[in-house]
Scaffold this motif. Structure first.
Motif, PDB file in Angstrom:
ATOM      1  N   TRP A 149       0.993  -1.163   0.022  1.00  0.00           N
ATOM      2  CA  TRP A 149      -0.128  -0.116   0.046  1.00  0.00           C
ATOM      3  C   TRP A 149       0.957   1.384   0.092  1.00  0.00           C
ATOM      4  O   TRP A 149       1.741   1.367   0.868  1.00  0.00           O
ATOM      5  CB  TRP A 149      -0.988   0.099   1.330  1.00  0.00           C
ATOM      6  N   MET A 150       0.957   1.955  -1.195  1.00  0.00           N
ATOM      7  CA  MET A 150       1.378   3.296  -1.078  1.00  0.00           C
ATOM      8  C   MET A 150       0.383   4.409  -0.851  1.00  0.00           C
ATOM      9  O   MET A 150      -0.364   4.565  -1.709  1.00  0.00           O
ATOM     10  CB  MET A 150       2.059   3.361  -2.447  1.00  0.00           C
ATOM     11  N   GLN A 160       3.745  13.913   1.450  1.00  0.00           N
ATOM     12  CA  GLN A 160       4.595  12.758   1.999  1.00  0.00           C
ATOM     13  C   GLN A 160       4.280  11.480   1.296  1.00  0.00           C
ATOM     14  O   GLN A 160       2.942  11.625   0.752  1.00  0.00           O
ATOM     15  CB  GLN A 160       4.542  12.377   3.601  1.00  0.00           C
ATOM     16  N   ILE A 161       5.178  10.451   0.962  1.00  0.00           N
ATOM     17  CA  ILE A 161       4.587   9.312   0.314  1.00  0.00           C
ATOM     18  C   ILE A 161       5.002   8.349   1.493  1.00  0.00           C
ATOM     19  O   ILE A 161       6.307   8.387   1.922  1.00  0.00           O
ATOM     20  CB  ILE A 161       5.527   9.237  -1.030  1.00  0.00           C
ATOM     21  N   ILE A 162       4.228   7.301   1.691  1.00  0.00           N
ATOM     22  CA  ILE A 162       4.351   6.192   2.523  1.00  0.00           C
ATOM     23  C   ILE A 162       4.324   4.831   2.012  1.00  0.00           C
ATOM     24  O   ILE A 162       3.180   4.425   1.638  1.00  0.00           O
ATOM     25  CB  ILE A 162       3.802   6.531   4.016  1.00  0.00           C
ATOM     26  N   PHE A 185       1.694   0.603   8.044  1.00  0.00           N
ATOM     27  CA  PHE A 185       0.815   1.389   7.418  1.00  0.00           C
ATOM     28  C   PHE A 185       0.987   2.878   7.877  1.00  0.00           C
ATOM     29  O   PHE A 185       1.257   3.344   9.030  1.00  0.00           O
ATOM     30  CB  PHE A 185      -0.578   1.036   7.938  1.00  0.00           C
ATOM     31  N   VAL A 186       0.615   3.920   7.173  1.00  0.00           N
ATOM     32  CA  VAL A 186       0.605   5.088   7.561  1.00  0.00           C
ATOM     33  C   VAL A 186      -0.432   5.555   8.577  1.00  0.00           C
ATOM     34  O   VAL A 186       0.009   6.389   9.481  1.00  0.00           O
ATOM     35  CB  VAL A 186       0.375   6.317   6.365  1.00  0.00           C
ATOM     36  N   GLN A 224       5.648  11.930  -9.180  1.00  0.00           N
ATOM     37  CA  GLN A 224       6.925  11.550  -9.775  1.00  0.00           C
ATOM     38  C   GLN A 224       7.734  10.777  -8.469  1.00  0.00           C
ATOM     39  O   GLN A 224       8.412   9.968  -8.923  1.00  0.00           O
ATOM     40  CB  GLN A 224       7.411  12.749 -10.315  1.00  0.00           C
ATOM     41  N   MET A 225       7.849  11.524  -7.458  1.00  0.00           N
ATOM     42  CA  MET A 225       8.718  10.760  -6.433  1.00  0.00           C
ATOM     43  C   MET A 225       8.180   9.275  -5.837  1.00  0.00           C
ATOM     44  O   MET A 225       9.133   8.643  -5.816  1.00  0.00           O
ATOM     45  CB  MET A 225       8.862  11.872  -5.201  1.00  0.00           C
ATOM     46  N   GLY A 226       6.930   9.234  -5.744  1.00  0.00           N
ATOM     47  CA  GLY A 226       6.485   8.046  -5.056  1.00  0.00           C
ATOM     48  C   GLY A 226       6.437   7.074  -6.168  1.00  0.00           C
ATOM     49  O   GLY A 226       6.818   5.947  -6.010  1.00  0.00           O
TER      50      GLY A 226
END
Length: 258
Positions: A149-150, A160-162, A185-186, A224-226
């Motif tokens: 899970w992103m 943020q991206i987790i 998980f976030v 783009q980062m994720g």
């Protein structure tokens, strides 16, 4: 001490069929993530991988205020966001991806996917997704057992991206790395912060009003980062990072190590 690394679930490296990806939310970030996923799938196929089969879940329609900050054209105003994006993506890349014009929740059911990507606006939506995914774990070795899970989240110019694992992913023995089999998980790690920052803003009536809430390039930069993190996980077979924090106001990005 050996550096930490998480190795990708092995069945995702060389699958026979495309990997099912469930994209939840087709707004500012989701619309950008979909394009990145299409580019990634096309590139993976060129490298001999089966690529992705994506379904986009969103019950919203395109408004005039969405144009500019989100990837929608004038002729798409009034259409379902999910349908508009998927139709365009399928025509451009020749994919057979699917739009689901529903909210992703326990009432409407959920897609069985190996990778879930959430681009939602509220903490409540994240907690609901977390509850669904907690019950989605399985012991099978089939390719589309839920694995990752992103989650993407942002404010006006920060985000943020987790990346999290759904359950435990068995890791290979490694001489070079200390392997990590589970990523939280976030909602487990940052639950209290999510509740404090949650809001129920009404939809914007214009692009100018929308830009007061979220800057023009915060969504695309996060996307783009994720997706770069996801790309490296597939290309390298492992990652030493599980996300990143971004402050676009002063151009700072900080990785979130394992």
């Amino acid at each position: 001490m050996k550096p930490k690394a998480h190795f990708i679930a092995p069945e995702l490296l060389n699958p026979t069929n495309p990997i099912e990806v469930c994209l939840i939310g087709a707004g500012g970030t989701g619309s950008q993530v979909l394009t990145a996923l299409a580019r990634m799938s096309h590139s993976l196929q060129a490298l001999g991988h089966a690529g992705f089969q994506v379904s986009v879940w969103d019950d919203d329609i395109v408004t005039e205020a969405n144009r500019g900050r989100q990837l929608f054209a004038e002729c798409e105003v009034g259409l379902s966001k999910a349908s508009a994006l998927i139709t365009r993506c399928n025509r451009f890349f020749g994919t057979g991806w699917k739009a689901v014009n529903k909210k992703f929740d326990s009432q409407s059911g959920q897609a069985k996917a190996a990778i879930y990507i959430s681009c939602v606006d509220t903490a409540a939506a994240r907690f609901e997704i977390a509850e669904i995914l907690k019950g989605a774990t399985g012991g099978s070795h089939y390719v589309n057992v839920p694995r990752y899970w992103m989650d993407f989240g942002n404010g006006k110019d920060i985000g943020q991206i987790i990346l999290a694992t759904i359950g435990i992913i068995k890791q290979p023995k490694s001489v070079q790395f200390q392997t990590v089999e589970s990523l939280p998980f976030v909602t487990e790690e940052f639950g209290e912060l999510l509740r404090q920052s949650d809001n129920d803003d009404l939809p914007s009536c214009s692009l100018a009003e929308a830009l007061e809430k979220q800057d023009l390039f915060i969504n695309s930069t996060l996307a783009q980062m994720g997706c770069s993190l996801l790309w490296q996980l597939f290309r390298n077979g492992f990652t030493a990072q599980r996300g990143a924090f971004l402050n676009l106001a002063d151009f700072r990005a900080m990785p979130l190590p394992l």
